[in-house]
Design a protein around this motif. Sequence first.
Motif, PDB file in Angstrom:
ATOM      1  N   ALA A 125      40.181  44.170  61.469  1.00 52.82           N
ATOM      2  CA  ALA A 125      39.968  43.350  60.278  1.00 52.82           C
ATOM      3  C   ALA A 125      40.710  43.962  59.104  1.00 52.82           C
ATOM      4  N   SER A 126      40.806  43.193  58.023  1.00 54.22           N
ATOM      5  CA  SER A 126      41.464  43.647  56.791  1.00 54.22           C
ATOM      6  C   SER A 126      40.587  43.306  55.601  1.00 54.22           C
ATOM      7  N   MET A 127      40.593  44.226  54.615  1.00 51.28           N
ATOM      8  CA  MET A 127      39.912  43.997  53.346  1.00 51.28           C
ATOM      9  C   MET A 127      40.931  43.408  52.388  1.00 51.28           C
ATOM     10  N   LEU A 128      40.670  42.198  51.877  1.00 45.29           N
ATOM     11  CA  LEU A 128      41.659  41.471  51.081  1.00 45.29           C
ATOM     12  C   LEU A 128      41.029  40.961  49.796  1.00 45.29           C
ATOM     13  N   ASN A 129      41.828  40.998  48.699  1.00 35.94           N
ATOM     14  CA  ASN A 129      41.362  40.311  47.504  1.00 35.94           C
ATOM     15  C   ASN A 129      41.643  38.816  47.647  1.00 35.94           C
ATOM     16  N   THR A 130      41.300  38.032  46.653  1.00 33.16           N
ATOM     17  CA  THR A 130      41.410  36.570  46.781  1.00 33.16           C
ATOM     18  C   THR A 130      42.845  36.138  47.049  1.00 33.16           C
ATOM     19  N   GLU A 131      43.769  36.672  46.287  1.00 29.14           N
ATOM     20  CA  GLU A 131      45.176  36.304  46.470  1.00 29.14           C
ATOM     21  C   GLU A 131      45.690  36.779  47.818  1.00 29.14           C
ATOM     22  N   GLU A 142      45.019  44.840  47.085  1.00 28.78           N
ATOM     23  CA  GLU A 142      45.397  43.600  47.781  1.00 28.78           C
ATOM     24  C   GLU A 142      44.939  43.583  49.235  1.00 28.78           C
ATOM     25  N   GLN A 143      45.173  44.700  49.970  1.00 34.48           N
ATOM     26  CA  GLN A 143      44.827  44.687  51.389  1.00 34.48           C
ATOM     27  C   GLN A 143      44.610  46.111  51.879  1.00 34.48           C
TER      28      GLN A 143
END
Length: 615
Positions: free
Chosen positions: A161-167, A29-30
């Motif tokens: 910054a953050s790595m996020l999936n679509t949701e 998710e993040q």
Amino acid sequence: MPRKILLIFLCLSAFISWGQITLINEKTEQIALQQIAKAFKGSENIHQIIANKNLNFKSLSHLNIGLTYHNYWLRFSLKNTSNKDLSLFLAFEAIVNDSLVLYKIANGKVIEKTILGEFLPFAQSEIKHQIPVFKINLKAHEQAQFYLQTMGNGQPMNLTASMLNTEGFHQWDTRKMFFLGLIYGVLMLVLVFNFSFYFITNEKIYLIFSGQVLFSTLCIVYFDGFIYQYIFPENGYWSNQTIAIAFCFTFIFSNIFIANFFNLKVLAPLANRIFGYITYATLSVLMLSFIHPWGFNLFIIVITSVVSLVAVLLLISILTMRNLGVSSYFFIFMATFSLIIFGSTYQLFIAGFVQDRFFTHYSMHLAVVFQSVFLALAVNDKFRLIREENAQIQMKLNEALNQYSQNLINSIEAERQRLAVDIHDGLGQNLLTIRNNILRALKQKEISTKTQDTFYALLDITTDTLDDTRAMSYNLRPPILNTMGLTVAIQSLVEKMRVSSNPKITLKMDTSIDGLVDKDLEINVYRILQESFNNVIKHAKAKKIALEILKKNHYLEITFQDNGIGYDQNSKMMGQGILGIKERVALLKGTLIINSNENTGTSIFISIPILTNGN
């Protein structure tokens, strides 16, 4: 059993960095970029970076670099451990990075290159978002290395910054938009209220303050990326230049506001001149900001110094105004305190001394909101005090006018009484002497018939003149008011009007209204009724007059109605009789309501507070 342990391990691997490779899957998710990336400071190109295995990439305490002229590289590796293709969003917290380049490396070669920042207009970006966002695609079981390049040009650099999936990306964006909605909602309310107050009061300080709030809002609109997204989507240069213009005019309106709010031109001329010099200097430096990059960088440094100087001057002004007894200093102090606390925090944040946290990231937003709210309270509190002072002045003025009117009416009544006495004792007695002499002459037998007729004619004239003189003397000051009281005086007035006028007059009155009004003011009640009767008889052509005088609760209520021709109340022409009635009602501290229309008659309603010891 071993398969279950392996499955659990793979689920947890989204948040675990194994060596230099971060394992991800569809449940990721993040992930914070700081947790997985290492940084290198250098000006090498991507091919040199890939080829040189000895470059010293190391972890940073935080990715908010601050003001820098150095180029930075961030390196991180990702591996998709799932059987599905994955798309992740690398979302940055700040817009202040002029240029970002993301390289995707596989087998030592660049297989994908994405550019974001000032040099790429918003309209050409792949993901239409106000904050820089990279889309990272990984096929099933694909492993790739990523290099993020950013170029320093003396401006703030924030790579948080953050790595996020679509949701996760949508949730992250929703939370951000919800908070910004609250911020902009409060600022819009402040603007609407101030514009409303300006149109109501026509006080220019509301307009000046609205200008300050408007340009302060423009500052945070820039930092939230909305200028880049909506105003200049085709031009990164003007998107960045907006912050210089917004900063400049925020300080200009702030200086003008403080000078007007505290009336520094009169109370502190030196401080007023200093604020003026700062305004001119800020405008001059703004011209340099149009020369990128060094002019813009110089502007940022100067404007940062000006913030601190203005804050110090504000504190000095507030303390000075407090010593001078100027009100509303509390709210203006809280506004300045908010500016210093949140402004200093944001300066430290921009300089890279603190990490990108919620409080530090939105410290400018909080500074603008708290300052705007406190300044709005200060302005309204100041004008509340001014309105109260004006109300007190108006009340004293009304009291003085009432006292003047009372003294004038007392003087008029005293003069009327003197004239009444002079007419009665002087002219009246002379006429009476003439009349008696005529009667004595008529008793003489030796006068001729012609002379006798002349004496009878003179006797009639003298008698009529004497009656008129007595009536005039009575009207100037009815002695019955002093001898018999207000109740009998009104009854006598009504009876006199019944005899001398055509309208049918009805009277409904309490048995006694004596003592309900101050003795010195009873003459005003009598004159009001006298003037009302005179107006009807002279102008109304009425056939009926109804007079009602009753004590109700703590008021003496008088209703005077006629069925005459009435008059147009919208007409600007107002007779002296009506003006006299209004003045006397005001002296009695009563209320007056007149309802009249042409051909429908007139009704006068008067309510007079009675004495507390009145029966």
